[in-house]
Design a protein around this motif. Structure first.
Motif, PDB file in Angstrom:
ATOM      1  N   ALA A  73       0.697  -1.267   0.115  1.00 54.19           N
ATOM      2  CA  ALA A  73       0.101  -0.031  -0.115  1.00 54.19           C
ATOM      3  C   ALA A  73       0.848   1.316   0.056  1.00 54.19           C
ATOM      4  CB  ALA A  73      -1.059   0.170   1.233  1.00 54.19           C
ATOM      5  N   PRO A  74       1.473   1.616  -1.113  1.00 58.14           N
ATOM      6  CA  PRO A  74       2.386   2.745  -1.265  1.00 58.14           C
ATOM      7  C   PRO A  74       1.632   4.008  -0.793  1.00 58.14           C
ATOM      8  CG  PRO A  74       1.690   1.912  -3.319  1.00 58.14           C
ATOM      9  CD  PRO A  74       1.290   0.911  -2.595  1.00 58.14           C
ATOM     10  N   PRO A  78       4.710  -1.776 -11.098  1.00 58.23           N
ATOM     11  CA  PRO A  78       5.192  -0.368 -11.239  1.00 58.23           C
ATOM     12  C   PRO A  78       6.526   0.260 -10.785  1.00 58.23           C
ATOM     13  CG  PRO A  78       3.335  -0.369  -9.972  1.00 58.23           C
ATOM     14  CD  PRO A  78       3.516  -1.825 -10.234  1.00 58.23           C
ATOM     15  N   ASP A  79       6.707  -0.331  -9.540  1.00 56.75           N
ATOM     16  CA  ASP A  79       8.104  -0.006  -8.871  1.00 56.75           C
ATOM     17  C   ASP A  79       9.393  -0.192  -9.734  1.00 56.75           C
ATOM     18  OD1 ASP A  79       5.518  -0.402  -7.032  1.00 56.75           O
ATOM     19  OD2 ASP A  79       7.050  -0.407  -5.370  1.00 56.75           O
ATOM     20  N   PHE A  80       9.192  -1.228 -10.359  1.00 57.65           N
ATOM     21  CA  PHE A  80      10.536  -1.740 -11.048  1.00 57.65           C
ATOM     22  C   PHE A  80      10.968  -0.938 -12.171  1.00 57.65           C
ATOM     23  CE2 PHE A  80      12.814  -4.355 -13.987  1.00 57.65           C
ATOM     24  CZ  PHE A  80      13.784  -5.198 -13.200  1.00 57.65           C
ATOM     25  N   LYS A  81      12.173  -0.224 -12.233  1.00 55.35           N
ATOM     26  CA  LYS A  81      12.749   0.471 -12.940  1.00 55.35           C
ATOM     27  C   LYS A  81      14.196  -0.104 -13.549  1.00 55.35           C
ATOM     28  CE  LYS A  81       9.501   3.551 -12.254  1.00 55.35           C
ATOM     29  NZ  LYS A  81       8.460   3.739 -13.129  1.00 55.35           N
ATOM     30  N   ASN A  85      16.237  -1.341 -10.306  1.00 52.95           N
ATOM     31  CA  ASN A  85      15.897  -0.774  -9.159  1.00 52.95           C
ATOM     32  C   ASN A  85      14.225  -0.914  -8.836  1.00 52.95           C
ATOM     33  OD1 ASN A  85      18.170   0.348  -9.223  1.00 52.95           O
ATOM     34  ND2 ASN A  85      17.819   2.356 -10.107  1.00 52.95           N
ATOM     35  N   MET A  86      14.010  -1.033  -7.375  1.00 52.68           N
ATOM     36  CA  MET A  86      12.609  -0.688  -7.089  1.00 52.68           C
ATOM     37  C   MET A  86      12.398   0.556  -6.303  1.00 52.68           C
ATOM     38  SD  MET A  86      11.059  -3.665  -7.738  1.00 52.68           S
ATOM     39  CE  MET A  86       9.717  -3.799  -6.666  1.00 52.68           C
ATOM     40  N   PHE A 118      -1.816   7.622  -5.614  1.00 52.24           N
ATOM     41  CA  PHE A 118      -2.936   6.904  -5.458  1.00 52.24           C
ATOM     42  C   PHE A 118      -3.235   6.022  -6.736  1.00 52.24           C
ATOM     43  CE2 PHE A 118      -3.855  10.755  -3.145  1.00 52.24           C
ATOM     44  CZ  PHE A 118      -4.392  10.249  -1.970  1.00 52.24           C
ATOM     45  N   THR A 119      -3.706   4.832  -6.144  1.00 51.20           N
ATOM     46  CA  THR A 119      -3.834   4.020  -7.422  1.00 51.20           C
ATOM     47  C   THR A 119      -5.426   3.969  -7.834  1.00 51.20           C
ATOM     48  OG1 THR A 119      -4.165   2.231  -5.951  1.00 51.20           O
ATOM     49  CG2 THR A 119      -2.056   2.225  -6.726  1.00 51.20           C
ATOM     50  N   SER A 120      -5.866   3.562  -9.143  1.00 53.93           N
ATOM     51  CA  SER A 120      -6.998   3.711  -9.419  1.00 53.93           C
ATOM     52  C   SER A 120      -8.174   3.327  -8.328  1.00 53.93           C
ATOM     53  CB  SER A 120      -7.444   3.129 -10.661  1.00 53.93           C
ATOM     54  OG  SER A 120      -8.728   3.155 -11.192  1.00 53.93           O
ATOM     55  N   GLY A 121      -9.420   4.215  -8.153  1.00 55.63           N
ATOM     56  CA  GLY A 121     -10.116   3.714  -7.267  1.00 55.63           C
ATOM     57  C   GLY A 121      -9.852   3.804  -5.698  1.00 55.63           C
TER      58      GLY A 121
END
Length: 538
Positions: A25-26, A283-286, A505-506, A533-536
């Motif tokens: 829960a970022p 999505p954290d992964f770059k 990276n994360m 915020f993620t969707s919803g």
């Protein structure tokens, strides 16, 4: 039986990663109250003395608590930092830097041009044994002072005629010189602090710095804490007023800390290989290709690796493609030394994987099928995924050459000390760009380089590299570097490049400004904590 005891906590961690990661829960982080960036630097920094530091761990801290005459902008062009301006003579040999006024060290003492003079003299003094002393060899008489040929530092081409002027005279024009003065080995240093505290001058209670952060705590082998320096002359840190850096060498538990919210950022050494396929979907992964090459080094003074045929045999037996697959995309196969996308990178140079050639080289060296080959050890640092890579090399040399190689791992600081004092016959190493120019890679293996652990010396190689350094035409420079690279990776082979690093990276979604770049620098002052915020979920 001891192994079974160790297995239980590891199993628990693995279950936590695989089962608990769905509860991430970022946006639960209260950004309005967050002022600390939490990261993992993996190992204890060997030193925070910028005359002695040679490793990325130390540099990550030093670059955030110190500044140089210049700094890189977003396009890797040098721009004024501690020098508010500079002037270059018509012949390109003399640089006159005007030092900013009202810049204060963390103890309130003003910065003076003499602080640069002392720092440069200290790293060049033979007794300092600074591995980066060769960075200043372009300065007039610096090489001679470092070798002891000249005793009087006044003859070296760096002067401080007043408190806010530094004049540097070079042996020859060098297009990359302003890039050099962005690097830590050229940072100013306080003579009174170094002489008062001796080897303990870098401890948190003693050190004085002048970057955007100051060293608050250094709990050795546990964590480092830096905090905003309120008297900083430049732009203040945006959101990360403090940065807590833990030292965890276990990627499994490090990833667990990240996914539980205790860390905000991970680099490659904190992501277990088996977890890469999963986390790379997040999505954290770059990831990005960086100016870093990894290589196998040979101590060319120790038999049987004093024989180029043996070195060529080991080089020809390396299957780089399988290594890249083993590392889950954390590297791209290379046979030449200058990194991908840098001027003079040439994928057609170097020794490729060829088992038949490898065995022929070994036979020509007098060891058919590996018969009577001396016992050999391969040294690697006990960090990240190095053990897996080392085991892959061990397997390749056994399968393709019939040679048993013993693996030896050492803690990071010990490993660096071993390479500096008595390099073994074969070792794993790498080089991360200090500035984005091929000279930073090519002069590493010159005869006088303090970071050349191979003990190899070829005057023709040095001549080509130094000639290229003084030429502005990109085509001519490339031709010279091509010739030098062939000597390095095809003819003499003191090293075997194998992978160009891809940094994985994360990064938490609420952390902005810490995205990886080609130089892999981490400037914490640029970090911003933003609502996410993620969707919803609003």
């Amino acid at each position: 039986m001891k192994r079974s005891k160790e297995f239980l906590p590891i199993l628990c961690i693995l279950l936590f990663i695989s089962c608990g990661s769905g509860n991430r829960a970022p946006d639960a982080v209260d950004i309005s109250r967050k002022d600390t960036l939490n990261i993992n630097i993996g190992t204890e920094p060997p030193t925070l003395d910028w005359s002695l530091a040679t490793d990325v761990t130390s540099f990550t801290i030093i670059e955030n608590i110190m500044d140089g005459l210049a700094a890189f902008d977003g396009k890797y062009e040098p721009v004024p930092a501690l020098a508010r301006s500079w002037r270059v003579s018509e012949d390109g040999r003399t640089y006159t830097f005007k030092i900013r006024e009202k810049v204060l060290w963390t103890d309130g003492v003003p910065l003076r041009a003499g602080d640069f003079l002392y720092s440069w003299k200290r790293i060049l003094k033979p007794e300092t044994a600074g591995s980066y002393a060769y960075f200043l060899f372009d300065v007039k008489n610096a090489r001679k002072f470092n070798s002891g040929e000249i005793k009087d530092f006044a003859k070296v081409g760096v002067k401080a005629p007043d408190e806010h002027t530094l004049i540097v005279t070079l042996e020859k024009p060098r297009a990359y010189f302003l890039s050099l003065v962005t690097f830590m080995s050229t940072f100013p240093m306080r003579k009174d602090i170094v002489e008062r505290y001796g080897t303990r001058w870098t401890e948190a209670v003693n050190i004085v710095t002048l970057g955007p952060y100051r060293l608050k705590e250094w709990k050795h082998h546990k964590e480092v804490l830096i905090e905003e320096y309120e008297g900083y002359w430049g732009e203040k840190p945006k959101s990360a007023k403090k940065v807590k850096m833990i030292m965890n060498e276990n990627p499994v538990s490090t990833l667990a800390l990240y996914e539980s919210g205790e860390l905000d950022f991970l680099d490659s050494k904190g992501i277990p290989l088996l977890e890469v396929p999963r986390v790379m979907k997040l999505p954290d992964f770059k990831q990005s290709v960086v100016f870093r090459n990894n290589y196998i080094g040979f101590n060319t003074k120790k038999p049987p690796f004093d024989n180029p045929l043996v070195r060529k045999a080991f080089a020809s037996s390396i299957d780089r493609k399988s290594l890249a697959g083993l590392l889950q995309g954390a590297g791209m196969p290379v046979t030449s030394w200058i990194p991908i996308d840098m001027l003079a990178h040439n994928p057609r140079i170097g020794i490729s994987f060829d088992v038949q050639k490898a065995r022929k080289f070994l036979e020509m060296a007098g060891y058919p099928g590996g018969e009577n080959f001396p016992k050999t050890a391969f040294l690697y640092p006990d960090t990240g995924n190095n053990r897996i890579v080392a085991e892959a090399f061990q397997s390749m040399w056994k399968e393709h050459l019939g040679i048993e190689v013993k693996l030896v791992n050492q803690e990071w600081t010990v490993y660096l000390s071993t390479l500096r004092t008595d390099p073994p016959p074969v070792f794993r190493a790498g080089w991360q760009a200090d500035f984005p120019d091929p000279h930073n890679f090519m002069n590493l293996f010159e005869c006088g380089s303090g970071n050349n652990r191979t003990r190899w010396c070829n005057p023709e190689y040095d001549r080509l590299v130094e000639k290229a350094a003084g030429i502005l035409d990109r085509g001519q420079r490339t031709d010279l570097y091509n010739s030098a690279q062939r000597i390095l990776t095809e003819t003499d082979v003191p090293i075997v490049p194998y992978l160009n690093s891809v940094q994985q990276n994360m990064i938490k979604p609420y952390v902005k400004g810490l995205e990886p770049d080609r130089l892999n620098f981490l400037y914490f002052s640029r970090v911003e904590f933003v609502n996410h915020f993620t969707s919803g979920e609003r």
